[in-house]
Design a protein around this motif. Structure first.
Motif, mmCIF file in Angstrom:
data_model
loop_
_atom_site.group_PDB
_atom_site.id
_atom_site.type_symbol
_atom_site.label_atom_id
_atom_site.label_comp_id
_atom_site.label_asym_id
_atom_site.label_seq_id
_atom_site.Cartn_x
_atom_site.Cartn_y
_atom_site.Cartn_z
ATOM 1 N N UNK A 76 5.428 -3.170 -0.668
ATOM 2 C CA UNK A 76 6.843 -3.518 -0.798
ATOM 3 C C UNK A 76 7.091 -4.342 -2.053
ATOM 4 N N UNK A 77 6.249 -5.331 -2.299
ATOM 5 C CA UNK A 77 6.469 -6.235 -3.418
ATOM 6 C C UNK A 77 6.073 -5.642 -4.761
ATOM 7 N N UNK A 78 5.189 -4.656 -4.766
ATOM 8 C CA UNK A 78 4.683 -4.098 -6.020
ATOM 9 C C UNK A 78 5.175 -2.677 -6.294
ATOM 10 N N UNK A 79 6.198 -2.245 -5.552
ATOM 11 C CA UNK A 79 6.787 -0.918 -5.763
ATOM 12 C C UNK A 79 5.763 0.204 -5.678
ATOM 13 N N UNK A 80 4.807 0.034 -4.791
ATOM 14 C CA UNK A 80 3.798 1.074 -4.588
ATOM 15 C C UNK A 80 4.300 2.056 -3.525
ATOM 16 N N UNK A 81 4.311 3.363 -3.818
ATOM 17 C CA UNK A 81 4.762 4.341 -2.817
ATOM 18 C C UNK A 81 3.974 4.216 -1.515
ATOM 19 N N UNK A 82 4.694 4.201 -0.404
ATOM 20 C CA UNK A 82 4.063 4.002 0.896
ATOM 21 C C UNK A 82 4.695 4.903 1.947
ATOM 22 N N UNK A 83 3.833 5.432 2.809
ATOM 23 C CA UNK A 83 4.272 6.158 3.999
ATOM 24 C C UNK A 83 3.609 5.517 5.206
ATOM 25 N N UNK A 84 4.410 4.965 6.110
ATOM 26 C CA UNK A 84 3.900 4.383 7.346
ATOM 27 C C UNK A 84 4.156 5.330 8.504
ATOM 28 N N UNK A 85 3.191 5.434 9.407
ATOM 29 C CA UNK A 85 3.306 6.345 10.546
ATOM 30 C C UNK A 85 2.991 5.593 11.826
ATOM 31 N N UNK A 86 3.890 5.654 12.797
ATOM 32 C CA UNK A 86 3.688 5.075 14.131
ATOM 33 C C UNK A 86 3.426 3.571 14.032
ATOM 34 N N UNK A 87 2.180 3.117 14.179
ATOM 35 C CA UNK A 87 1.893 1.697 14.017
ATOM 36 C C UNK A 87 2.210 1.246 12.603
#
Length: 609
Positions: A396-407
């Motif tokens: 979030x803080x470093x603008x890194x692409x992220x995909x979170x799933x379930x947990x």
């Protein structure tokens, strides 16, 4: 028992478990389906568990979830991905299911006072189950399958599978010879000391199989390197099959090459004659398999890579995340990249590891920082959850692409509540029932105390909200109002905290049909920070990648903005970055295109995938 006209291919394994029966079984189905034959599959697991739902991922790898909520073996994921069909919980047979069915019948008095025994009652129940499931129409076409491929888990000789072996010994006569074919998958080891393929293990395995009353029509030899014709001849002589019926499948660069290798060994011609399928073979099967050939060839010629870090709790066994790694491959291949998945143990990112194991701590953070994108998958329990939260914060803080799933969806909410809303005690009641800020809570109707089959499971409808009109994830889904994805969870976002969370940059852009459960979150003013309560990996296919994974890959290569601006059109193999920018300006006003059209090739000039 009245037999149907369905043909059966039984796939067994020898020498070791994990020899690749699932991929071989899937490949038989792929070849036949490419020739116009309607196919279905059954996986038999000879354990007493009713299903795979209560397994640790370290036991049998991931738990795969079906549309109807069935928690099944990961091989059913292979079947669905290869055959592009929808299977059901009854397509997975376990010893527990069979015995439960027989005991229930005995309690009702169905056996009229007879002594209930393994033979004939258990073996009859197995045969009846197989035939019943084999005649269920395929969901996609509504047609009854012509061929049912049955994979018998475990290894021939295991005491657990003896009842199933006996059942199929009987079944081959009920089905008649022209309706039953057996393929035995065996390992041919090649010791480094000699470099010579050793056939004795295969000979012993086939001898044991024949001793149990089943004779193979195919012997599929798995090996590290290709084996020569003389080795095939030796196996043929000792195992009572023709050399043409001995198929070598060495380690390949992609599992999607396996159907092509098998087809080139004359599998179609043999099955057509052996099972009286009535196929017109004037046109070679390879012509019907063009999409698979194109897929395999393209994967071999991908030049650019993308590095994705997977922050998980079960990283010691990569099979724990099979569907996720496959979904990443599907998405990366579709847009011209080969994906490198780096597994990071979540606990190694926690501050406590700096004292306990500083090397593991620094290595984990180094791997995370070097990644181009991050995926945080599901899991259960409190071990590693703080590491996942740290990964969420860093992305979030470093603008890194992220995909979170379930947990990963839930930890994104926890992290945001702690560090943006300053609710320092924010947590999930799964890990801290006494937390003063329970931003993640259990769903009472899915927390009865029993663990098996009690979660929110299977395909459910997700509705995009009005706030999602310009969201990246909705555009990736083709601006649909509703989507259907598969779920597997027991905890949800606490509705009391939705409004405070949405006051800042985080938005819940999709909910369930009641509008009470949050399904997708998206962080504004971020290259790609998406998390889903559902599991999009379960519906990803080699030629139809999952939209959330596609977005992660594109964002990781700084291509997502261009892709969306073009109306979900992308041709990375033909354009450079500078051409991307030029094209972006020219096509800024192109209307959005449905992602399904892109999947079928309408939006990509570079590939049929």
């Amino acid at each position: 028992m009245k037999m149907s006209n369905v043909k059966y291919i039984l796939v067994t394994g020898g020498v070791i478990s994990g020899v690749g029966k699932g991929v071989i079984a899937s490949s038989f189905g792929t070849i036949l389906k490419c020739c116009g034959i309607e196919v279905t599959s059954i996986k038999i697991d000879p354990y007493i568990n009713l299903d795979a739902g209560t397994f640790s991922p370290y036991e049998h790898g991931e738990v795969y979830v079906l549309d109807d909520g069935g928690e099944v073996d990961l091989d059913l994921g292979n079947y669905e991905r290869f055959l592009n069909i929808t299977l059901h919980k009854d397509n997975n047979i376990t010893t527990g299911k069979i015995y439960q069915q027989v005991i229930d019948r005995e309690r009702r008095g169905d056996y009229l006072g007879k002594t209930v025994q393994v033979v004939p009652h258990i073996t009859d129940a197995i045969q009846e189950w197989v035939e019943r499931v084999a005649q269920v129409p395929v969901s996609e076409t509504g047609k009854v399958p012509q061929v049912c491929i049955v994979e018998l888990g475990g290894t021939i000789g295991d005491i657990e599978s003896m009842a199933f072996v006996e059942a199929f010994r009987q079944f081959q006569f009920r089905a008649k010879r022209e309706n039953f074919c057996l393929a035995h998958v065996s390992l041919v080891p090649q010791p480094k000391s000699t470099g010579e393929p050793k056939t004795k293990p295969t000979q012993a395995s086939v001898r044991e199989l024949r001793g149990l009353g089943l004779s193979p029509d195919f012997i599929v030899c798995r090996s590290e390197k290709p084996i020569g014709h003389e080795v095939k001849e030796k196996i043929s002589n000792f195992c009572h099959v023709a050399p043409a019926q001995v198929i070598c499948i060495p380690d390949l660069s992609s599992i999607y090459k396996v159907p092509i290798v098998m087809e080139s060994n004359g599998v179609v011609e043999f099955l057509n004659e052996r099972l009286k399928l009535g196929m017109n073979l004037m046109v070679p099967a390879r012509k019907f398999m063009k999409r698979w050939v194109d897929l395999a060839n393209r994967m071999d010629h991908l030049r650019d890579g993308v590095r994705i870090a997977l922050v998980g709790k079960y990283t010691r066994l990569e099979d724990s995340y099979t569907s996720i790694t496959k979904a990443l491959q599907h998405a990366a291949n579709a847009v011209g990249f080969h994906v490198k998945v780096v597994f990071i143990e979540a606990t190694n990112l926690e501050e406590g590891m700096l004292k306990d194991d500083p090397v593991a701590y620094h290595n984990a953070w180094s791997e995370l920082c070097q990644s181009e994108g991050v995926i945080i998958p599901g899991g259960f329990g409190k071990r590693g959850i703080e590491g996942k939260i740290e990964a969420n914060k860093w992305c979030r803080e470093n603008n890194k692409p992220l995909l979170g799933i379930c947990l990963g969806f839930q930890t994104a909410v926890i992290e945001y509540a702690r560090n943006v809303l300053k609710l320092e005690e924010a947590h999930t009641t799964e890990c801290n029932p006494e937390t003063s800020h329970p931003v993640i809570i259990d769903m009472p109707e899915h927390n009865s105390g029993d663990k098996g089959g009690t979660m929110r499971l299977g395909k459910r409808t997700t509705v995009f909200t009005e706030a999602s009109r310009n969201s990246k994830i909705r555009r990736l889904y083709g601006k649909k109002d509703k989507i259907e994805e598969r779920h597997r969870h027991r905890y949800e976002v606490n509705p009391k905290y939705v409004t405070p969370i949405e006051k800042e940059c985080m938005k819940f852009v999709a909910v369930d049909e009641t509008a009470e459960r949050m399904e997708i979150l998206e962080l504004e003013r971020h290259p790609y920070y998406i998390a889903t309560q559902f599991h999009p990996e379960y519906l990803s296919r080699p030629m139809a990648p999952s939209p959330p994974f596609l977005g992660l890959i594109l964002a990781s290569k700084d291509k997502l903005k261009s892709y969306l601006a073009r109306g979900c059109k992308y041709s990375p193999m033909q354009q450079s970055d500078s051409e991307d920018e030029e094209c972006l300006e020219k096509n800024a006003n192109i209307p959005e295109t449905n992602i399904e059209e892109w999947d079928s090739g309408a939006c990509s000039s570079s590939s049929n995938i």
